[in-house]
Design an enzyme around this catalytic site. Structure first.
Site, PDB file in Angstrom:
ATOM      1  N   TYR A   1       0.796  -1.233   0.000  1.00  0.00           N
ATOM      2  CA  TYR A   1       0.000   0.000   0.000  1.00  0.00           C
ATOM      3  C   TYR A   1       0.828   1.283   0.000  1.00  0.00           C
ATOM      4  O   TYR A   1       0.259   2.372  -0.033  1.00  0.00           O
ATOM      5  CB  TYR A   1      -0.964  -0.010   1.201  1.00  0.00           C
TER       6      TYR A   1
ATOM      7  N   HIS B   1      -8.655   1.437  -5.927  1.00  0.00           N
ATOM      8  CA  HIS B   1      -7.847   0.571  -5.054  1.00  0.00           C
ATOM      9  C   HIS B   1      -6.384   0.933  -5.242  1.00  0.00           C
ATOM     10  O   HIS B   1      -5.913   1.062  -6.372  1.00  0.00           O
ATOM     11  CB  HIS B   1      -8.077  -0.906  -5.388  1.00  0.00           C
TER      12      HIS B   1
HETATM   13  C1  DQA Z   1      -7.817  -2.165  -1.157  1.00  0.00           C
HETATM   14  C2  DQA Z   1      -7.887  -3.617  -1.633  1.00  0.00           C
HETATM   15  C3  DQA Z   1      -8.816  -4.429  -0.739  1.00  0.00           C
HETATM   16  O1  DQA Z   1      -8.877  -5.772  -1.185  1.00  0.00           O
HETATM   17  C4  DQA Z   1      -8.321  -4.409   0.696  1.00  0.00           C
HETATM   18  O2  DQA Z   1      -9.225  -5.109   1.526  1.00  0.00           O
HETATM   19  C5  DQA Z   1      -8.070  -3.043   1.191  1.00  0.00           C
HETATM   20  C6  DQA Z   1      -7.428  -2.070   0.306  1.00  0.00           C
HETATM   21  C7  DQA Z   1      -6.773  -1.342  -1.957  1.00  0.00           C
HETATM   22  O3  DQA Z   1      -6.827  -0.103  -1.868  1.00  0.00           O
HETATM   23  O4  DQA Z   1      -5.926  -1.901  -2.649  1.00  0.00           O
HETATM   24  O5  DQA Z   1      -8.314  -2.726   2.354  1.00  0.00           O
HETATM   25  O6  DQA Z   1      -9.086  -1.555  -1.354  1.00  0.00           O
END
Ligand code: DQA
Length: 144
Positions: free
Chosen positions: A23, A101
């Site tokens: 992330y 995402h």
């Molecule tokens: C997310 C991807 C989701 O699968 C995960 O549960 C998240 C973050 C992303 O930003 O890549 O919490 O939304």
């Protein structure tokens, strides 16, 4: 001038500390600042909200719809893959919605490949890190 809501779901308050290889190291506060500045540069206004609670996210979508917001930049976190109620709220709001995402969910576990939001979103962005939110803002800026 458009009002745009920037909504982040569960665990996204942990950005910066949470699985940085996936992330990134930028915090949600920093990202909210970038989005707010870019919205201003484009002549729009933005409001940001994050919650770990499904109902609070839904309440905020209702609130923004009642306040005449135009668009929604939504990272539903884990609720992406589970929440019929969040999907229903987005549909009911009439907000033009971009699902974002940070990670490329399609390159990850199978359970992340299914989104309950994508089918009702105007656009979907995955895997661009926080610049995906800026791209979503630019898209909404061009939309009518
Ligand atoms: C997310 C991807 C989701 O699968 C995960 O549960 C998240 C973050 C992303 O930003 O890549 O919490 O939304």
């Amino acid at each position: 001038m458009k009002k745009i809501g920037f909504l982040n779901g569960p665990n996204l308050d942990r950005l910066g500390k949470r699985e940085p290889k996936i992330y990134g190291t930028t915090t949600l506060g920093e990202i909210e600042q970038f989005v707010s500045e870019e919205a201003k540069n484009l002549g729009h206004s933005s409001s940001a909200f994050q919650s770990n609670h499904e109902g609070a996210l839904i309440d905020k979508i209702h609130e923004w719809a009642d306040q005449g917001f135009f668009g929604l930049i939504l990272n539903p976190g884990g609720f992406t893959h589970t929440s019929v109620a969040l999907r229903d709220a987005v549909v009911a709001s009439g907000l033009k919605t971009v699902e974002v995402h940070l990670s490329n969910v399609h390159a990850r576990e199978d359970f992340r490949h299914k989104s309950l939001i994508s089918g009702i979103a105007s656009a979907v962005i995955a895997g661009m890190g926080y610049t995906g939110y800026i791209a979503a803002l630019r898209f909404l800026s061009e939309e009518s």
